[in-house]
Design a protein around this motif. Sequence first.
Motif, short mmCIF file in Angstrom:
data_model
loop_
_atom_site.label_atom_id
_atom_site.label_comp_id
_atom_site.label_asym_id
_atom_site.label_seq_id
_atom_site.Cartn_x
_atom_site.Cartn_y
_atom_site.Cartn_z
N ILE A 56 0.88 -1.16 0.00
CA ILE A 56 0.00 0.00 0.00
C ILE A 56 0.92 1.21 0.00
CG2 ILE A 56 -1.67 1.33 1.35
CD1 ILE A 56 -2.70 -1.33 2.45
N PHE A 57 0.57 2.23 -0.77
CA PHE A 57 1.42 3.42 -0.79
C PHE A 57 0.57 4.68 -0.64
CE2 PHE A 57 0.86 1.70 -5.02
CZ PHE A 57 0.36 2.75 -5.76
N LEU A 58 1.17 5.68 -0.02
CA LEU A 58 0.54 6.98 0.19
C LEU A 58 1.43 8.05 -0.42
CD1 LEU A 58 -0.24 6.59 4.00
CD2 LEU A 58 -1.81 6.19 2.10
N ASP A 59 0.81 8.98 -1.13
CA ASP A 59 1.54 10.09 -1.73
C ASP A 59 0.93 11.40 -1.25
OD1 ASP A 59 2.82 8.21 -3.28
OD2 ASP A 59 2.49 9.26 -5.17
N VAL A 60 1.77 12.38 -1.10
CA VAL A 60 1.32 13.76 -0.99
C VAL A 60 2.12 14.53 -2.03
CG1 VAL A 60 2.94 14.37 0.86
CG2 VAL A 60 0.85 15.70 0.54
N SER A 61 1.43 15.36 -2.81
CA SER A 61 2.06 16.04 -3.93
C SER A 61 1.73 17.52 -3.92
CB SER A 61 1.57 15.47 -5.26
OG SER A 61 1.81 14.10 -5.36
N TYR A 62 2.68 18.30 -4.40
CA TYR A 62 2.38 19.68 -4.78
C TYR A 62 2.41 19.68 -6.30
CZ TYR A 62 2.12 24.65 -5.21
OH TYR A 62 1.68 25.90 -5.53
N VAL A 63 1.35 20.17 -6.90
CA VAL A 63 1.22 20.11 -8.35
C VAL A 63 1.36 21.53 -8.92
CG1 VAL A 63 -0.24 19.42 -10.27
CG2 VAL A 63 -0.32 18.13 -8.13
N PHE A 64 2.37 21.70 -9.76
CA PHE A 64 2.56 22.96 -10.47
C PHE A 64 1.64 22.94 -11.69
CE2 PHE A 64 6.46 22.25 -8.17
CZ PHE A 64 6.70 23.50 -7.59
N SER A 65 0.84 23.97 -11.84
CA SER A 65 -0.15 24.02 -12.91
C SER A 65 0.16 25.18 -13.85
CB SER A 65 -1.54 24.19 -12.31
OG SER A 65 -2.52 24.19 -13.31
N PHE A 66 0.30 24.86 -15.14
CA PHE A 66 0.62 25.87 -16.15
C PHE A 66 -0.58 26.01 -17.09
CE2 PHE A 66 4.50 23.69 -14.87
CZ PHE A 66 5.24 24.76 -14.39
N GLY A 67 -1.27 27.15 -17.01
CA GLY A 67 -2.46 27.39 -17.82
C GLY A 67 -2.13 27.47 -19.30
N LEU A 68 -3.04 26.96 -20.12
CA LEU A 68 -2.87 26.94 -21.57
C LEU A 68 -4.07 27.62 -22.23
CD1 LEU A 68 -1.77 23.20 -21.89
CD2 LEU A 68 -0.29 25.21 -21.88
N ASN A 69 -3.97 28.94 -22.39
CA ASN A 69 -5.01 29.71 -23.08
C ASN A 69 -6.40 29.47 -22.49
OD1 ASN A 69 -5.92 31.54 -24.97
ND2 ASN A 69 -6.17 30.00 -26.57
N SER A 70 -6.52 29.53 -21.17
CA SER A 70 -7.79 29.32 -20.49
C SER A 70 -8.49 30.65 -20.25
CB SER A 70 -7.54 28.63 -19.15
OG SER A 70 -6.92 27.39 -19.34
N LYS A 71 -9.83 30.62 -20.33
CA LYS A 71 -10.56 31.87 -20.12
C LYS A 71 -11.97 31.60 -19.62
CE LYS A 71 -12.35 32.36 -24.80
NZ LYS A 71 -12.51 33.25 -25.93
N ILE A 72 -12.56 32.65 -19.05
CA ILE A 72 -13.96 32.65 -18.65
C ILE A 72 -14.61 33.84 -19.33
CG2 ILE A 72 -13.50 33.94 -16.52
CD1 ILE A 72 -15.80 32.26 -15.27
N GLU A 73 -15.82 33.62 -19.83
CA GLU A 73 -16.49 34.67 -20.57
C GLU A 73 -17.97 34.71 -20.21
OE1 GLU A 73 -15.49 36.04 -24.82
OE2 GLU A 73 -17.06 34.51 -25.04
N PHE A 74 -18.49 35.92 -20.01
CA PHE A 74 -19.90 36.14 -19.72
C PHE A 74 -20.51 36.90 -20.89
CE2 PHE A 74 -17.61 35.97 -15.74
CZ PHE A 74 -18.34 35.04 -15.02
N THR A 75 -21.57 36.37 -21.47
CA THR A 75 -22.23 37.02 -22.60
C THR A 75 -23.71 37.25 -22.29
OG1 THR A 75 -22.59 34.88 -23.65
CG2 THR A 75 -20.66 36.09 -24.35
N ARG A 76 -24.27 38.26 -22.94
CA ARG A 76 -25.69 38.58 -22.80
C ARG A 76 -26.50 37.71 -23.77
NH1 ARG A 76 -22.97 43.50 -23.14
NH2 ARG A 76 -22.91 44.65 -21.17
N ALA A 77 -27.81 37.83 -23.69
CA ALA A 77 -28.71 37.04 -24.54
C ALA A 77 -28.47 37.30 -26.03
CB ALA A 77 -30.16 37.33 -24.18
N ASP A 78 -28.07 38.54 -26.38
CA ASP A 78 -27.85 38.87 -27.79
C ASP A 78 -26.46 38.45 -28.29
OD1 ASP A 78 -26.19 40.69 -26.56
OD2 ASP A 78 -27.16 42.47 -27.39
#
Length: 132
Positions: free
Chosen positions: A49-71
């Motif tokens: 049985i094995f246990l891990d604890v990790s720190y994960v470095f995360s490199f974003g790749l062109n990620s975005k959030i966008e809010f648009t109206r009904a039109d």
Amino acid sequence: PAFQYFHSEKTKETAAVSGGILVSAIDYKSLEVPVSLRHSFFIKNTSKIFLDVSYVFSFGLNSKIEFTRADGSVFNSSDIGTTGYVAFLVGFKHSYRYSMEVWYQANRELLANMYWTSSYNSLSVILGYTLF
């Protein structure tokens, strides 16, 4: 390393925007590189049985959030800044061939550079077979 991808879109009725409808869309992609510490507990000569604890470095790749109206006009848009996070793993290996791992990846702060908060975490079950 691992590649993460998440896409979601949600429509909400609100009086805060003209048209009364706000569409939220998030497109998240990242390359993640974990640095881990592992401790193994040997049960028999061929099982552990094995246990891990990790720190994960995360490199974003062109990620975005966008809010648009009904039109379809853009109400607000922003790039998503990713940060590192902590992950935990519990695993079992039998006969040096078969393995099962359960990963819990803690909350990632995707909207660190915005006024909103986010909650994105995951739980993964991985089954494995070692060839050599």
